[in-house]
Enzyme design. Structure first.
Site, mmCIF file in Angstrom:
data_model
loop_
_atom_site.group_PDB
_atom_site.id
_atom_site.type_symbol
_atom_site.label_atom_id
_atom_site.label_comp_id
_atom_site.label_asym_id
_atom_site.label_seq_id
_atom_site.Cartn_x
_atom_site.Cartn_y
_atom_site.Cartn_z
ATOM 1 N N SER A 43 0.783 -1.244 0.000
ATOM 2 C CA SER A 43 0.000 0.000 0.000
ATOM 3 C C SER A 43 0.809 1.284 0.000
ATOM 4 O O SER A 43 0.223 2.365 -0.088
ATOM 5 C CB SER A 43 -0.960 0.011 1.193
ATOM 6 N N LYS A 46 0.111 3.850 -2.633
ATOM 7 C CA LYS A 46 -0.895 4.915 -2.539
ATOM 8 C C LYS A 46 -0.281 6.310 -2.419
ATOM 9 O O LYS A 46 -0.983 7.312 -2.602
ATOM 10 C CB LYS A 46 -1.831 4.618 -1.367
ATOM 11 N N SER A 98 -5.835 3.754 4.334
ATOM 12 C CA SER A 98 -5.368 2.832 3.298
ATOM 13 C C SER A 98 -6.524 2.163 2.559
ATOM 14 O O SER A 98 -6.460 0.990 2.200
ATOM 15 C CB SER A 98 -4.448 1.759 3.906
#
Length: 352
Positions: A43, A46, A98
């Site tokens: 993640s 991102k 997230s």
């Protein structure tokens, strides 16, 4: 800001398979461990999603959430199909919680589709200089061809933190969206719990990538960026990296902006200007060894604001900084009162 040099400490050991500690101002890498190895990144993807959305979207746009977005597996901010949410709120949900559903909703709105958005991500990666990275989705779930490196992610975070909106979002401990009853709390415990100098970052995890983490910190006017990949002790490692970096290096003003004279063959000189100061993180043993050389551009033109030369700053033959030397604009000589009266007299009498 203190300019006094300090003594470097022994490099920290880290549990991560890959790691980088980078100084923000110069981009100098202070610590590295397999920095260019291509790995799954989970993640922390991102960070790219957020900066692409901020730069290419309109933050007050209303985004209609699709069925595809809400069905995205993994971490979520619990969107429902048909929800109408501002883009800025989705970016906060993306970075703080997230949300994979937020990532897809952002991608579809800004890029037209997740594939279109991935194209924007890869174009931005090329522009930043992330030569060992490729993105296929906006969330970081495992997918063939989706990877980056510790060094590339440090480059990305350095770039993104120059954006005020991104820096604000990344450094927010909590945020309440217009459509939410309760605020979202940031999952980055370096920011909320473990390290008082932390200014932002992003967490990540998949079973293949392990724990991934990107964080930024600032202390005594020096900013650092830490990246670890596949690191079971990432909170401890980031703390150790930051403390070692702040204790071992001091941000030195090597050269201020301003005028510089370049010697020419035959004994003449030409005046130019360096428009950005040279600031470098250096240990006590390093700051005395910095060397600089001035180069003149071949066949340069003496036109205002043209590049006429370059200064290169090295440490043990490794280039740490380069600065172009710009031809100073020519300032017209101010006309005296006598010249003005004389010119008016000539105009009235038809004298050219």
């Amino acid at each position: 800001m203190s300019w006094l040099p300090i003594t470097a400490h022994a490099e920290p050991g880290v549990s991560a398979q890959n790691a980088v500690l980078m100084e923000y101002e110069s981009g100098r890498v202070l610590f590295e461990k397999k920095p260019h190895q291509q790995k799954s990144i989970a993640s922390i993807t991102k960070i790219m999603t957020a900066i692409v959305a901020i730069e290419n979207g309109h933050l007050n746009d209303t985004v209609k959430v699709s069925e595809k977005a809400v069905r995205t597996e993994g971490s979520s901010i619990y969107l429902e199909a048909g929800d109408k949410v501002k883009l800025i709120d989705l970016i906060y949900g993306l970075m703080l919680r997230s949300g994979n559903d937020a990532a897809v909703a952002i991608a579809e709105h800004v890029g037209g589709s997740t594939e279109g958005f991935a194209h924007l991500m890869n174009e931005k990666a090329k522009w930043i200089g992330m030569t060992n990275s490729h993105f296929t989705n906006p969330h970081g779930l495992e997918e063939e061809g989706h990877y980056s490196t510790a060094y590339d992610m440090a480059l990305l975070m350095r770039y993104a933190m120059h954006n005020e909106t991104f820096a604000k979002i990344s450094g927010s401990k909590e945020y309440k969206a217009e459509t939410e009853q309760y605020p979202w709390h940031n999952k980055n415990k370096m920011l909320t719990k473990y390290y008082q100098y932390c200014t932002g970052g992003k967490t990540g995890y998949t079973s293949k990538a392990g724990r991934t983490l990107v964080t930024s910190a600032e202390k005594d006017d020096m900013k650092l960026i830490a990246v670890t990949l596949n690191d079971p002790k990432d909170w401890d490692d980031h703390t150790s990296l930051f403390e070692w970096g702040f204790d071992s290096f001091d941000l030195q003003l090597i050269r201020d902006m301003g005028q510089i004279d370049i010697p020419l063959p035959g004994g003449n000189t030409v005046s130019g200007e360096i428009i950005n100061p040279v600031l470098l993180p250096l240990s006590e043993s390093e700051w005395k060894k910095i060397e600089n050389k001035t180069y003149i551009k071949e066949n340069f033109q003496l036109t205002d604001n043209s590049v006429i030369g370059k200064q290169i700053y090295t440490l043990n033959d490794k280039v740490l900084a380069e600065r172009n030397i710009i031809k100073e604009p020519t300032i017209p000589k101010e006309e005296s009162l006598f010249d003005k009266v004389k010119g008016l007299f000539h105009q009235l009498n038809g004298v050219l």
